[in-house]
Design a protein around this motif. Structure first.
Motif, PDB file in Angstrom:
ATOM      1  N   ASP A 332     -32.845  90.124 -22.486  1.00  0.00           N
ATOM      2  CA  ASP A 332     -31.582  90.129 -23.222  1.00  0.00           C
ATOM      3  C   ASP A 332     -31.547  91.293 -24.209  1.00  0.00           C
ATOM      4  O   ASP A 332     -32.583  91.773 -24.691  1.00  0.00           O
ATOM      5  N   VAL A 333     -30.325  91.735 -24.505  1.00  0.00           N
ATOM      6  CA  VAL A 333     -30.113  92.869 -25.412  1.00  0.00           C
ATOM      7  C   VAL A 333     -29.485  92.363 -26.702  1.00  0.00           C
ATOM      8  O   VAL A 333     -28.518  91.587 -26.671  1.00  0.00           O
ATOM      9  N   LEU A 334     -30.042  92.788 -27.831  1.00  0.00           N
ATOM     10  CA  LEU A 334     -29.517  92.427 -29.146  1.00  0.00           C
ATOM     11  C   LEU A 334     -28.708  93.594 -29.701  1.00  0.00           C
ATOM     12  O   LEU A 334     -29.140  94.748 -29.644  1.00  0.00           O
ATOM     13  N   VAL A 335     -27.531  93.274 -30.246  1.00  0.00           N
ATOM     14  CA  VAL A 335     -26.680  94.263 -30.909  1.00  0.00           C
ATOM     15  C   VAL A 335     -26.593  93.879 -32.377  1.00  0.00           C
ATOM     16  O   VAL A 335     -26.200  92.748 -32.711  1.00  0.00           O
ATOM     17  N   SER A 336     -26.987  94.808 -33.261  1.00  0.00           N
ATOM     18  CA  SER A 336     -26.973  94.558 -34.700  1.00  0.00           C
ATOM     19  C   SER A 336     -26.215  95.668 -35.398  1.00  0.00           C
ATOM     20  O   SER A 336     -26.000  96.752 -34.838  1.00  0.00           O
ATOM     21  N   SER A 337     -25.801  95.413 -36.620  1.00  0.00           N
ATOM     22  CA  SER A 337     -25.158  96.444 -37.428  1.00  0.00           C
ATOM     23  C   SER A 337     -26.203  97.461 -37.868  1.00  0.00           C
ATOM     24  O   SER A 337     -27.411  97.257 -37.703  1.00  0.00           O
ATOM     25  N   VAL A 338     -25.748  98.572 -38.450  1.00  0.00           N
ATOM     26  CA  VAL A 338     -26.682  99.615 -38.857  1.00  0.00           C
ATOM     27  C   VAL A 338     -27.639  99.125 -39.941  1.00  0.00           C
ATOM     28  O   VAL A 338     -28.733  99.664 -40.105  1.00  0.00           O
ATOM     29  N   ASP A 339     -27.246  98.085 -40.694  1.00  0.00           N
ATOM     30  CA  ASP A 339     -28.143  97.542 -41.718  1.00  0.00           C
ATOM     31  C   ASP A 339     -28.913  96.319 -41.218  1.00  0.00           C
ATOM     32  O   ASP A 339     -29.542  95.609 -42.002  1.00  0.00           O
ATOM     33  N   GLY A 340     -28.863  96.063 -39.896  1.00  0.00           N
ATOM     34  CA  GLY A 340     -29.714  95.042 -39.308  1.00  0.00           C
ATOM     35  C   GLY A 340     -29.114  93.666 -39.156  1.00  0.00           C
ATOM     36  O   GLY A 340     -29.795  92.755 -38.674  1.00  0.00           O
ATOM     37  N   ARG A 341     -27.845  93.450 -39.508  1.00  0.00           N
ATOM     38  CA  ARG A 341     -27.248  92.120 -39.360  1.00  0.00           C
ATOM     39  C   ARG A 341     -26.890  91.874 -37.890  1.00  0.00           C
ATOM     40  O   ARG A 341     -26.247  92.713 -37.268  1.00  0.00           O
ATOM     41  N   PRO A 342     -27.279  90.722 -37.313  1.00  0.00           N
ATOM     42  CA  PRO A 342     -26.999  90.447 -35.897  1.00  0.00           C
ATOM     43  C   PRO A 342     -25.492  90.391 -35.624  1.00  0.00           C
ATOM     44  O   PRO A 342     -24.737  89.785 -36.376  1.00  0.00           O
ATOM     45  N   LEU A 343     -25.098  91.022 -34.543  1.00  0.00           N
ATOM     46  CA  LEU A 343     -23.696  90.997 -34.126  1.00  0.00           C
ATOM     47  C   LEU A 343     -23.507  90.293 -32.792  1.00  0.00           C
ATOM     48  O   LEU A 343     -22.523  89.589 -32.592  1.00  0.00           O
ATOM     49  N   ASP A 344     -24.441  90.486 -31.873  1.00  0.00           N
ATOM     50  CA  ASP A 344     -24.231  89.939 -30.535  1.00  0.00           C
ATOM     51  C   ASP A 344     -25.552  89.931 -29.777  1.00  0.00           C
ATOM     52  O   ASP A 344     -26.510  90.619 -30.143  1.00  0.00           O
TER      53      ASP A 344
END
Length: 738
Positions: A332-344
């Motif tokens: 699975d692939v994790l998508v996070s914001s530039v400051d590390g907060r999980p998005l998807d």
């Protein structure tokens, strides 16, 4: 110079810095994503390259030159800031902008204490404004990634830094009044009016979507910023207006039914073709060796020799051709914001097709999604999505900025592995970050009264979404350019769900240039999956056409090379017919290759169009209508026209010209051979004639000196020989050629 700078004109400042021997061209390229951070080095393309250290070194190199003049360093920093803002206007590659601004700030921290007092204060003021601009870029990045909370936080930070810049600019007024006035004008324009108004608008939108809080106050504050006369720059005014119109669109529909996707699925497709390796060889390599491949820095979780399609894809083609292939599942692939907060978090696969329409596939479920949630999820596929952190969940891989970058990297790794493990040399992935497609399947949906209503009304058919706020997301493509908060509120609604492809049991399929929505609330999930396979199949054909088009380009280039050789032969008539025959054989071989390619392409296109590709006439009808709604027929027509142009106009004319040259050269060579043969015959006859004349003389001598009868016999014999020689000479005398 400052007036020109305020108007966005860099030339006077550039000329002033050039007078100090500052190489402004080397500073302009620092924030540009497609230029190497170290000038005179190759371009990195779309790869993420940290250029902070290189930018620091370059700015410090120019710093020493600018520091010899009062105000030189602050002007140098202003030039860098303006170059960053110019690039910001045209690019969504935000990392080079942040890195360049950080590099300038680092230079001030390292060398600022050595400057004169006025230059120190002015330099710090410019750096504070740079930090404000960096925060504004973070705000836009949050906007294009659908993060309203992060957008508001970044705007608030930008306001704080802008006010700090204003305070420092006032302190620099005595030493450098021109720079001070310019900076204060920027603060009044951005901070006091635009920054505060947009931050308030974002906060108002968040409250509206969460609780239904009216937007009147936020709209009023934006109107004050727009009409108050403090902002005169048309660019800023246009941005404020776009925000206001988005908020007005939301406010106008606050009491309308709003969409909630109770359950569904979103799929991101990135088609690609493998150049230089036939599809069957790709499948064979995947089946036997893919388990050991390193793809995106990780290993496959599983390799399946089937695409897991339902039985409807077992068609009735006479040649037993069908759509199928292999499936490679990745972590699975994790998508996070530039400051590390999980998005998807999305599931990752690579699907290989025996027809050649391969694609990278990311997917996840949608549960209880609002229009804003759906909007953010759909944006995630685009290469303009903004900066994020994308990585495989196993943590063993490098990080990418976008899903599109990861997809392109995976396609390239596939081709590299094909070469490394016994595949053909020179295999290359044909893919593009912009060649993506988003499939949204709505399994269950409901509506609420307003954005935050508690009571829900079940949607039973696709027609039940007519006029529902948020439905426009399903009927509009994923945009490459986002210009305002909740821009989706202003998407066209007049044709909601009117461009339908099919409608069984209340089902509707709506296709745009890069999205397909399957809206079927009354359909079970396994039936949804069947529709999804049809839609994904059509979307993946973009990669197939890309591969065909580039293969045709190869043929075109070879034909152009042949044309050049034929033209050279025409200008050099002294060439041999043997060389022309060898060239003709090469042309015939190229014609055979082109004919084989054209036959293969047309055979595949015929199969795709054929009802025999699938076993169900209903599914065949759905497939036909989805194809009709795509660019398939247009691209087929264009490809056939290109094949005809290369085969007939380019290759055919070269073959005809070469045939004419061969005939002319063979005629010349035949005439030369006949001339040489005639010369040999004439010499031979001359020798015979000489010998014959000596014999005739001997006969005459013998006859005249023996008797009268012998003389008569000798004379008759000589006459007979002369008559025979004349007859033979007339018979063998060369005639003119027709």
């Amino acid at each position: 110079m400052m007036e020109a700078l305020a108007a966005g004109e860099l030339r006077p400042l550039r000329e002033w810095l050039a007078g100090l021997q500052v190489e402004t061209d080397r500073l302009v390229v620092l924030p540009q994503w497609d230029v190497h951070p170290v000038p005179d080095q190759p371009s990195p393309g779309r790869r993420s390259v940290d250029r902070t250290e290189a930018a620091i070194a370059e700015i410090l190199r120019q710093w020493e030159k600018a520091a010899i003049a009062p105000g030189g360093v602050p002007f140098l920093l202003l030039f860098v800031l303006t170059a960053v803002e110019a690039e910001w206007n045209i690019s969504y590659h935000f990392e080079p902008l942040w890195e360049t601004l950080e590099a300038a700030a680092q230079c001030v921290r390292e060398r600022g204490a050595r400057l004169e007092a006025a230059d120190q204060v002015a330099g710090r003021a410019v750096v504070a404004l740079m930090e404000s601009v960096a925060a504004q870029i973070h705000a836009e990045n949050a906007m294009v990634t659908g993060q309203l909370e992060a957008q508001q936080a970044a705007l608030d930070a930008a306001v704080v830094k802008a006010r700090e810049a204003g305070e420092l600019a006032r302190r620099a007024a005595d030493g450098l009044p021109d720079i001070s006035r310019y900076l204060l004008a920027r603060i009044a324009e951005i901070d006091d009016v635009c920054g505060v108004a947009v931050a308030r608008a974002v906060r108002g939108v968040r409250e509206f979507l969460a609780t239904g809080e009216p937007l009147d106050e936020a709209i009023a504050q934006i109107e004050v910023a727009e009409d108050g006369g403090h902002v005169t720059d048309f660019g800023y005014l246009s941005e404020i207006r776009a925000h206001r119109l988005a908020l007005v669109s939301l406010a106008e529909r606050k009491d309308d039914p709003w969409l909630r996707v109770d359950h569904g699925k979103i799929v991101y497709l990135y088609p690609f073709a493998v150049r230089g390796v036939p599809p069957q060889e790709v499948l064979d390599a995947v089946a036997t060796r893919c388990a050991d491949w390193a793809l995106g820095g990780t290993r496959p979780v599983s390799v399946n020799s089937s695409l897991n399609l339902d039985d409807v894809w077992h068609g009735s083609d006479a040649f037993e051709r069908r759509y199928g292939g292999a499936l490679v599942e990745l972590p699975d692939v994790l998508v996070s914001s530039v400051d590390g907060r999980p998005l998807d978090q999305v599931r990752a696969e690579i699907r290989f097709s025996r027809l050649g329409n391969h694609y990278v596939r990311f997917s996840r479920e949608i549960v209880d999604a609002s229009p804003a949630d759906l909007y953010a999820a759909m944006l995630r596929a685009a290469p303009e999505y903004g900066a994020a952190r994308v990585a495989f969940r196993d943590g063993r891989s490098a990080r990418w900025r976008r899903l599109s970058e990861l997809a392109l990297n995976l396609a390239e790794d596939v081709c590299e592995c094909l070469g490394d493990t016994g595949g053909r040399d020179g295999s290359r992935a044909l893919a593009s970050p912009g060649m993506f497609h988003v499939v949204v399947a709505v399994n269950a949906a409901s509506t609420t009264l307003g954005p935050a209503g508690d009571a829900r009304q079940e949607v039973r058919t696709a027609a039940g979404l007519q006029g529902v706020m948020g439905t426009q997301l399903l009927t509009n493509p994923v945009t490459h350019l986002i210009g305002s908060i909740v821009e989706w509120a202003r998407y066209t609604r007049a044709s909601d769900l009117t461009t339908t492809i099919t409608g069984l049991t209340g089902e509707q399929i709506v296709r745009t240039s890069n999205t397909t929505a399957i809206i079927a609330p009354g359909m079970p999930e396994f039936a949804h999956n069947g529709r999804g396979h049809v839609v994904e199949f059509v979307a993946s054909l973009d990669g197939l056409f890309t591969g065909w088009s580039l293969e045709l380009v190869d043929h075109y280039q070879r034909v152009e090379a042949f044309r050049a050789r034929v033209d050279t032969a025409e200008r050099n008539p002294g060439g041999s017919s043997q060389a022309l025959r060898a060239l003709a054989r090469e042309l015939d071989a190229e014609r055979t290759r082109l004919n084989d390619f054209a036959m293969s392409v047309r055979s595949t296109i015929t199969l795709i169009r054929s009802p025999s590709l699938v076993s169900s006439p209903v599914v065949a009808d759905v497939l036909r209508m989805v194809l009709d709604g795509s660019t398939f027929h247009q691209r087929t027509t264009e490809l056939n026209a290109m094949i005809e142009e290369v085969a007939k106009d380019q290759l055919g004319s070269s073959i005809a010209k070469l045939a004419r040259q061969r005939e002319e050269q063979e005629t010349r060579e035949e005439e030369q051979r006949e001339g040489r043969q005639r010369a040999k015959l004439e010499v031979f006859l001359a020798v015979i004639a000489g010998a014959g004349m000596s014999g005739v003389v001997q006969v005459l001598q013998a006859g005249f000196f023996q008797s009268r009868d012998a003389a008569i016999w000798a004379t008759g014999s000589v006459s007979a020989i002369g008559i025979a020689a004349l007859a033979l000479g007339y018979f063998f005398w060369p005639r003119g050629r027709r």
